[in-house]
Design a protein around this motif. Structure first.
Motif: not given
Ligand SMILES: Cc1ncccc1N[C@@H](C)c1ccc2c(c1)OCCO2
Length: 116
Positions: A43-46, A82-83, A87-88, A95-97
């Motif tokens: 995940f290069p933008t992480y 979790f924050d 955000t991502f 993953v969000g769930k």
């Protein structure tokens, strides 16, 4: 031996619920996205988007190395996981769930362990 007797009661008492809830988080079915640091090659933008990455393995290391001086410092690192996830990741992504589910599990378990 590295017994707990040498740790001040106050500190030892503070840390027990931290160790317990961390064990519960790590063994939760929805913990898979959060067990290890996000791989920045995958995940290069992480790291551009998330300035303070956090994961359960890192929290475990900090706990074992006595880096937390209070429960609040520990709780802040857990909530940071979790924050960052919110955000991502889209709320309705897998993953969000997982992040929403594990956050609710954490807050419920933490309240049970620390509400006296
Ligand atoms: C918590 C988080 N936030 C943003 C990105 C990643 C992650 N987690 C990694 C482990 C992860 C989560 C989901 C994956 C994956 C790796 O690798 C490919 C398949 O899907």
């Amino acid at each position: 031996t590295n017994s707990t007797e040498s740790i001040p009661i106050r500190l030892n008492k503070e840390l027990a619920p931290c160790r317990q809830v961390l064990d519960d988080l790590e063994s939760h079915d929805e913990a898979w996205p959060f067990l290890l640091a996000v791989n920045t090659k995958q995940f290069p933008t992480y790291r551009k988007v998330i300035r303070n990455p956090m994961d359960l393995q890192t929290i475990g290391k900090r706990l074992s190395q006595n880096e937390y001086k209070s429960r609040d410092e520990f709780v802040s690192d857990v909530r940071l996981i979790f924050d960052n996830c919110e955000t991502f990741n889209e709320d309705n992504s897998p993953v969000g769930k997982a992040g929403h589910t594990l956050r609710l599990f954490f807050e419920t378990r933490w309240a049970d362990l620390t509400s006296g």
